[in-house]
Enzyme design. Structure first.
Site, PDB file in Angstrom:
ATOM      1  CB  CYS A   1       4.675  -5.568  10.041  1.00 48.29           C
ATOM      2  SG  CYS A   1       5.766  -4.839  11.276  1.00 48.29           S
TER       3      CYS A   1
ATOM      4  CB  CYS B   1       1.780   7.213   3.736  1.00 49.47           C
ATOM      5  SG  CYS B   1       1.937   5.969   5.015  1.00 49.47           S
TER       6      CYS B   1
ATOM      7  CB  SER C   1       6.812   6.161  11.527  1.00 44.63           C
ATOM      8  OG  SER C   1       6.062   5.751  12.646  1.00 44.63           O
TER       9      SER C   1
ATOM     10  CD  GLU D   1      -2.876  -0.761   2.477  1.00 44.41           C
ATOM     11  OE1 GLU D   1      -2.995   0.336   3.045  1.00 44.41           O
ATOM     12  OE2 GLU D   1      -3.402  -1.810   2.872  1.00 44.41           O
TER      13      GLU D   1
ATOM     14  CB  CYS E   1      -0.866  -2.663  13.515  1.00 46.10           C
ATOM     15  SG  CYS E   1      -0.236  -2.319  11.880  1.00 46.10           S
TER      16      CYS E   1
ATOM     17  CG  HIS F   1       1.040   3.358  19.537  1.00 42.56           C
ATOM     18  ND1 HIS F   1       0.607   4.551  19.012  1.00 42.56           N
ATOM     19  CD2 HIS F   1       1.620   2.697  18.496  1.00 42.56           C
ATOM     20  CE1 HIS F   1       0.905   4.599  17.718  1.00 42.56           C
ATOM     21  NE2 HIS F   1       1.525   3.498  17.379  1.00 42.56           N
TER      22      HIS F   1
ATOM     23  CG  ASN G   1      -8.959   4.257  11.762  1.00 40.04           C
ATOM     24  OD1 ASN G   1     -10.074   4.719  11.594  1.00 40.04           O
ATOM     25  ND2 ASN G   1      -7.854   4.912  11.500  1.00 40.04           N
TER      26      ASN G   1
ATOM     27  CB  CYS H   1       1.680  -3.313  16.902  1.00 45.38           C
ATOM     28  SG  CYS H   1       3.398  -2.803  16.899  1.00 45.38           S
TER      29      CYS H   1
ATOM     30  CB  CYS I   1      -0.835   1.199   7.696  1.00 44.13           C
ATOM     31  SG  CYS I   1      -0.127   0.160   8.949  1.00 44.13           S
TER      32      CYS I   1
HETATM   33  N1  SAH Z   1       6.077   0.220  11.686  1.00 43.66           N
HETATM   34  C1  SAH Z   1       6.218   1.629  11.836  1.00 43.66           C
HETATM   35  C2  SAH Z   1       5.659   2.350  10.672  1.00 43.66           C
HETATM   36  C3  SAH Z   1       4.237   2.736  10.698  1.00 43.66           C
HETATM   37  S1  SAH Z   1       3.127   1.549  11.329  1.00 43.66           S
HETATM   38  C4  SAH Z   1       5.672   2.084  13.140  1.00 43.66           C
HETATM   39  O1  SAH Z   1       5.071   1.290  13.847  1.00 43.66           O
HETATM   40  O2  SAH Z   1       5.900   3.225  13.486  1.00 43.66           O
HETATM   41  C5  SAH Z   1       1.697   2.165  10.965  1.00 43.66           C
HETATM   42  C6  SAH Z   1       1.134   3.315  11.768  1.00 43.66           C
HETATM   43  O3  SAH Z   1      -0.225   3.285  11.378  1.00 43.66           O
HETATM   44  C7  SAH Z   1       1.116   3.194  13.305  1.00 43.66           C
HETATM   45  O4  SAH Z   1       2.127   3.832  13.970  1.00 43.66           O
HETATM   46  C8  SAH Z   1      -0.126   3.928  13.610  1.00 43.66           C
HETATM   47  O5  SAH Z   1       0.159   5.307  13.687  1.00 43.66           O
HETATM   48  C9  SAH Z   1      -1.028   3.655  12.439  1.00 43.66           C
HETATM   49  N2  SAH Z   1      -1.964   2.589  12.749  1.00 43.66           N
HETATM   50  C10 SAH Z   1      -1.806   1.257  12.674  1.00 43.66           C
HETATM   51  N3  SAH Z   1      -2.916   0.623  13.047  1.00 43.66           N
HETATM   52  C11 SAH Z   1      -3.812   1.590  13.362  1.00 43.66           C
HETATM   53  C12 SAH Z   1      -5.145   1.578  13.825  1.00 43.66           C
HETATM   54  N4  SAH Z   1      -5.811   0.440  14.002  1.00 43.66           N
HETATM   55  N5  SAH Z   1      -5.737   2.756  14.062  1.00 43.66           N
HETATM   56  C13 SAH Z   1      -5.083   3.919  13.856  1.00 43.66           C
HETATM   57  N6  SAH Z   1      -3.835   3.995  13.420  1.00 43.66           N
HETATM   58  C14 SAH Z   1      -3.199   2.846  13.176  1.00 43.66           C
HETATM   59 FE1  SF4 Z   2       4.462  -3.246  12.293  1.00 46.08          FE
HETATM   60 FE2  SF4 Z   2       4.213  -0.603  12.712  1.00 46.08          FE
HETATM   61 FE3  SF4 Z   2       2.041  -2.178  12.470  1.00 46.08          FE
HETATM   62 FE4  SF4 Z   2       3.576  -2.376  14.633  1.00 46.08          FE
HETATM   63  S1  SF4 Z   2       2.386  -0.565  13.983  1.00 46.08           S
HETATM   64  S2  SF4 Z   2       2.763  -4.118  13.441  1.00 46.08           S
HETATM   65  S3  SF4 Z   2       5.604  -2.022  13.782  1.00 46.08           S
HETATM   66  S4  SF4 Z   2       3.557  -1.759  10.896  1.00 46.08           S
END
Ligand code: SAH
Ligand code: SF4
Length: 378
Positions: A128, A121, A218, A100, A135, A243, A317, A132, A360
């Site tokens: 990944c 982005c 990030s 994406e 995510c 977080h 989200n 987390c 994401c």
């Molecule tokens: N892996 C790196 C790069 C971005 S990860 C990191 O963790 O920093 C993706 C980002 O998308 C997260 O930091 C968060 O800001 C956002 N994200 C992921 N899942 C989300 C969710 N369910 N709701 C809102 N933001 C989310």
């Molecule tokens: Fe990976 Fe970032 Fe999503 Fe955590 S928030 S699972 S590090 S993409």
């Protein structure tokens, strides 16, 4: 973690070459070194997608380029506008992997959204491995790293799409976007070398000449890599996905906190800020009853004040398959107030684009499910 970490394509993507490596290859086959500059000019300044258009090269050299390198490693298969502000692109790589890329338009007075400032982005991995709990990118696990060439090609695909809205930039051979945030799928610090190589190509005068200050990485908090980034010559910006403002809360939602707890992460951030003299950003997703308590707000304010960091709050989200929910607006505002009362620079992102396919990784997951249902994907 499953699968292989790298994918070896039949032909390497041309966007993975640097001026140095391309020159070496050309000299090897008896071509003049200056041809490298011409090829790279076609590729970056003139947005060529095939050697066929490189009319100042011999037919023989063009055929060699075609045989040796992949000019189409990333194919845009879906361009989905969530609303006026965001569009999500789905790109397919040579092994069928989907990634994406998001285009975020900043509303500007007197300028239509198409022509406004844009942030791109980007993804750095397929899936990944960090796991987390909030995510979507992590839900399906880790497949592989993107190569440097695939990362550069990902951005050039967007650049070519946006050129139509920014003809002056395109004519000048400049990027038709303004900022890059490495916040898409994947943990950038787990694919550090390829990402840095890609960003250096974009930055190079033979690439797009794209300034490092316009790029934000990030990370979920890979401490040794934060320290390594602090030592890079190019001054990239840094955002930390925090977080959780205490180990207790953070380790519930981010397994990485076990390896790199706050007492290691925060000094690394301090070190980065000291070396770069620039404010870093703390990202904090608000999840009801998980990390949105007033105690968390107070602890976050203390960390932000210590690091002189900006705080970016993101209402959670909903992800299919996860039970968590986003706090009410009242709860969100209460959290913000605690930070503001402590003089923290804070923004609350209420991003509409995220309402459609949410955060994401979700567009990819949904598309893969649909494609699988239609028998288009194994
Ligand atoms: N892996 C790196 C790069 C971005 S990860 C990191 O963790 O920093 C993706 C980002 O998308 C997260 O930091 C968060 O800001 C956002 N994200 C992921 N899942 C989300 C969710 N369910 N709701 C809102 N933001 C989310
Ligand atoms: Fe990976 Fe970032 Fe999503 Fe955590 S928030 S699972 S590090 S993409």
């Amino acid at each position: 973690m499953r699968g292989m970490a790298t994918f070896v394509p039949a032909k390497p993507p041309i966007h993975g070459e640097t001026k140095e490596t391309l020159t070496a290859r050309l000299v090897e086959i008896g071509e003049s070194a200056f041809r490298a500059g011409q090829i790279l000019e076609w590729l970056y300044k003139r947005r060529a997608t095939s050697p066929a258009v490189m009319t100042n090269l011999s037919a023989k050299l063009r055929a060699w380029l075609e045989d040796t390198f992949d000019f189409g490693s990333n194919e845009v298969i879906l361009n989905k506008a969530s609303n006026d502000v965001t569009s999500k692109l789905l790109q397919r790589l040579r092994d069928g992997s989907l990634i994406e890329t998001v285009i975020i338009r900043a509303p500007q007075e007197g300028v239509g959204l198409d022509h406004s400032r844009k942030t791109i982005c980007i993804s750095t991995q397929v899936g990944c491995a960090m796991g987390c709990r909030f995510c979507a990118s992590g839900l399906a696990g880790f497949k592989r790293n993107l190569s440097a060439g695939e990362i550069v090609a990902q951005l050039m695909a967007v650049c070519r799409l946006e050129d139509a809205h920014h003809p002056e930039k395109a004519a000048a051979g400049l990027a038709s976007f303004d900022n890059i945030v490495v916040m898409g799928m994947g943990e950038p610090m787990m694919n550090y070398d390829a990402l840095l190589a890609a960003l250096k190509t974009l930055n190079a005068d033979w690439g797009l000449g794209f300034g490092a200050r316009r790029v934000t990485l990030s990370t979920s908090g890979i401490v040794p890599k934060i320290l390594q980034l602090a030592d890079e010559q190019l001054g990239f910006r840094l955002a930390i996905s925090l977080h959780g403002a205490t180990n207790e809360v953070r380790e519930q939602i981010m397994p990485v906190n076990k390896a790199y707890p706050l007492e290691k992460l925060i000094p690394a951030c301090r070190e980065f800020a000291k070396k770069h003299g620039r404010m870093l950003t703390l990202e904090f997703i608000l999840i009801q009853d998980v990390n949105d308590s007033l105690d968390q707000a107070r602890a976050l304010a203390a960390i932000a004040n210590d690091l002189h960091a900006h705080v970016n709050l993101i209402p959670y989200n909903k992800v299919d398959g996860l039970e968590w929910i986003r706090p009410s607006i009242t709860r969100q505002d209460r959290f913000v107030k605690i930070l503001k009362d402590r003089n923290v620079s804070v923004t609350l992102r209420r991003e509409k684009g995220h309402d459609i396919d949410a955060a994401c990784g979700q567009l990819r997951l949904k598309t893969e499910e649909q494609m699988r249902a239609q028998g288009l994907l194994a």
